[in-house]
Design an enzyme around this catalytic site. Structure first.
Site: not given
Ligand code: 5GP
Length: 188
Positions: A42, A97, A101, A125, A153
Site C-alpha cells: 500500500g 488504523d 501493525t 485513523k 485497495d
Molecule cells: P492497523 O494495524 O493499523 O490496524 O492496520 C493498518 C493496515 O490496515 C493498513 O496498512 C491497511 O492495509 C489496512 N487498512 C486500514 N484502514 C484501511 C482502509 O480504510 N482502506 C484500506 N484499503 N485498507 C485499510
C-alpha cells in the site's frame, strides 16, 4: 440516490500535502542520509511521490508483511535488502488504523539498532486506535470509513487511483466491487 463511493481527497490535495511532508522531512534530517522503508504494497504510491519531494540524499527499501493466525499476528515475510543498523530509518505506511501493525514493526526495527526510527503515514485513523504508537509525520487525519485509492485497495483493486475515495456502503460495494471502476475508468 447517493452512490456507494465518493471522492474524499482529490489528487491535487494529496500531492500538496505530500510536498509539505517532504519539506518537513528535508528540514528535520539536514546533514543526514535517511533510508525510507516502505511497507508493501500500500505505501508504494505514497513513497514514490514523497521521496521525490525530499531534498536530501536518501535510500529506499521495502519490506513485506505476513499476517497469520486468529489475532492477525504479524511477521516480516520479505525483509529489507539493506542492513538498518546505525541508519536513520523512516518507515513509510499508507494508513495507520488500530496501530497494531506499526507497533509491531517499530519493535522489530528497533531490534536492528538503527541510529533513529521515525514513521510517516499518509493517513491516520486516530479514532480507531487500539494501541498508542508514535507517528512522527502524517498526511491527513481521517474518520472511521473504508478508503480506497492512492495505494489503498479493495481486494487488490483501485490502488492506482490518483485520488482517495470513501466506500459509503461496504456490503453493497462487496456485492458490486466494479462500481468504482465503472465510474472512473468507464469500463463495463
Ligand atoms: P492497523 O494495524 O493499523 O490496524 O492496520 C493498518 C493496515 O490496515 C493498513 O496498512 C491497511 O492495509 C489496512 N487498512 C486500514 N484502514 C484501511 C482502509 O480504510 N482502506 C484500506 N484499503 N485498507 C485499510
Amino acid at each position: 440516490m447517493a452512490d456507494l463511493v465518493a471522492e474524499v481527497v482529490p489528487a491535487e490535495e494529496i500531492q500538496a500535502r505530500v510536498a509539505e511532508l517532504g519539506r518537513a522531512i528535508t528540514e528535520d534530517y539536514q546533514g543526514r542520509s535517511p533510508i525510507l522503508v516502505g511497507v508493501l504494497t500500500g505505501s508504494l504510491w505514497f513513497l514514490a511521490d514523497l521521496v521525490r519531494r525530499i531534498d536530501l540524499e536518501v535510500e529506499v527499501d521495502f519490506l513485506l508483511l505476513n499476517r497469520f493466525g486468529e489475532g492477525g499476528r504479524i511477521r516480516i515475510a520479505t525483509d529489507t535488502a539493506t542492513p538498518l543498523v546505525g541508519r536513520d530509518v523512516i518507515l513509510v505506511e499508507d494508513i495507520v488504523d488500530t496501530g497494531l501493525t506499526l507497533t509491531v514493526l517499530r519493535r522489530l526495527l528497533e531490534e536492528r539498532e538503527p541510529a533513529s526510527l521515525a514513521a510517516v503515514a499518509l493517513l491516520d485513523k486516530t479514532s480507531r486506535r487500539l494501541v498508542d504508537v508514535p507517528l512522527e509525520y502524517r498526511g491527513f487525519e481521517v474518520g472511521d470509513e473504508f478508503l480506497v485509492g492512492y495505494g489503498l485497495d479493495f481486494a487488490g483493486r483501485y490502488r492506482n487511483l490518483p485520488s482517495l475515495w470513501v466506500v459509503l456502503d461496504l456490503p453493497a460495494f462487496t456485492e458490486d466491487p466494479l462500481r468504482l471502476a465503472r465510474l472512473v475508468h468507464r469500463v463495463g
